[in-house]
Scaffold this motif. Structure first.
Motif, PDB file in Angstrom:
ATOM      1  N   SER A   1      -1.887  34.055  68.865  1.00  0.00           N
ATOM      2  CA  SER A   1      -2.009  35.019  69.946  1.00  0.00           C
ATOM      3  C   SER A   1      -3.787  35.002  70.235  1.00  0.00           C
ATOM      4  O   SER A   1      -3.112  35.172  72.065  1.00  0.00           O
ATOM      5  CB  SER A   1      -2.011  36.189  69.342  1.00  0.00           C
ATOM      6  OG  SER A   1      -1.029  36.410  69.081  1.00  0.00           O
TER       7      SER A   1
ATOM      8  N   THR B   1       0.899  44.704  72.605  1.00  0.00           N
ATOM      9  CA  THR B   1       2.217  44.077  73.802  1.00  0.00           C
ATOM     10  C   THR B   1       2.859  42.974  72.629  1.00  0.00           C
ATOM     11  O   THR B   1       2.188  41.558  72.789  1.00  0.00           O
ATOM     12  CB  THR B   1       2.173  44.079  75.102  1.00  0.00           C
ATOM     13  OG1 THR B   1       2.194  45.119  75.701  1.00  0.00           O
ATOM     14  CG2 THR B   1       3.264  43.682  75.553  1.00  0.00           C
ATOM     15  N   ARG B   2       3.500  42.807  72.610  1.00  0.00           N
ATOM     16  CA  ARG B   2       4.415  41.580  71.559  1.00  0.00           C
ATOM     17  C   ARG B   2       5.514  40.915  72.898  1.00  0.00           C
ATOM     18  O   ARG B   2       5.851  41.560  74.246  1.00  0.00           O
ATOM     19  CB  ARG B   2       5.778  41.734  70.449  1.00  0.00           C
ATOM     20  CG  ARG B   2       6.119  40.775  69.854  1.00  0.00           C
ATOM     21  CD  ARG B   2       7.198  41.147  69.008  1.00  0.00           C
ATOM     22  NE  ARG B   2       6.418  41.379  67.849  1.00  0.00           N
ATOM     23  CZ  ARG B   2       5.193  41.165  66.814  1.00  0.00           C
ATOM     24  NH1 ARG B   2       5.933  39.732  66.812  1.00  0.00           N
ATOM     25  NH2 ARG B   2       5.253  41.677  65.576  1.00  0.00           N
ATOM     26  N   TRP B   3       4.748  39.707  73.316  1.00  0.00           N
ATOM     27  CA  TRP B   3       5.281  38.742  74.015  1.00  0.00           C
ATOM     28  C   TRP B   3       6.507  37.733  73.328  1.00  0.00           C
ATOM     29  O   TRP B   3       6.314  37.428  72.014  1.00  0.00           O
ATOM     30  CB  TRP B   3       5.097  38.020  74.549  1.00  0.00           C
ATOM     31  CG  TRP B   3       3.333  38.362  76.129  1.00  0.00           C
ATOM     32  CD1 TRP B   3       3.817  39.665  76.170  1.00  0.00           C
ATOM     33  CD2 TRP B   3       2.733  38.040  76.615  1.00  0.00           C
ATOM     34  NE1 TRP B   3       2.916  40.198  77.487  1.00  0.00           N
ATOM     35  CE2 TRP B   3       2.171  38.682  77.163  1.00  0.00           C
ATOM     36  CE3 TRP B   3       2.285  36.564  76.483  1.00  0.00           C
ATOM     37  CZ2 TRP B   3       1.129  38.664  78.791  1.00  0.00           C
ATOM     38  CZ3 TRP B   3       1.340  36.206  77.946  1.00  0.00           C
ATOM     39  CH2 TRP B   3       0.696  37.135  78.433  1.00  0.00           C
ATOM     40  N   THR B   4       7.613  37.308  73.841  1.00  0.00           N
ATOM     41  CA  THR B   4       8.385  36.294  73.814  1.00  0.00           C
ATOM     42  C   THR B   4       7.975  35.478  74.344  1.00  0.00           C
ATOM     43  O   THR B   4       8.456  35.344  75.637  1.00  0.00           O
ATOM     44  CB  THR B   4       9.853  36.582  73.288  1.00  0.00           C
ATOM     45  OG1 THR B   4       9.777  37.967  72.361  1.00  0.00           O
ATOM     46  CG2 THR B   4      10.863  35.302  72.800  1.00  0.00           C
TER      47      THR B   4
END
Length: 80
Positions: free
Chosen positions: A35, A6-9
């Motif tokens: 990451s 899952t990509r987080w900002t």
């Protein structure tokens, strides 16, 4: 990392960003190390919070009763 990603900002203080990137660069940072570092930090923080919650929950428990609960849990785990 697991199979799904899952990509987080996220937003962090610029000093924290510089400190972390400097730390990783001094240790030969590779692609993905930032990451992995963040994921490891989150896992450790969740573990720490969980342990502290458990300690708080049992803070008033009599030591002998706590030992009995631990022995019971260990016996149940070993029987499975």
């Amino acid at each position: 990392m697991g199979e799904e990603v899952t990509r987080w900002t996220v937003n962090v203080d610029s000093r924290t960003d510089i400190d972390l990137r400097t730390y990783l660069a001094q240790r030969g940072m590779k692609k993905g190390d930032l990451s992995k570092f963040i994921e490891d930090a989150v896992k450790w923080r969740l573990f720490d919070l969980t342990v502290n919650e458990a300690r708080s929950a049992f803070a008033g428990t009599d030591p002998a009763e706590l030992d009995a609960l631990i022995d019971e849990a260990v016996a149940a785990a070993r029987s499975n």
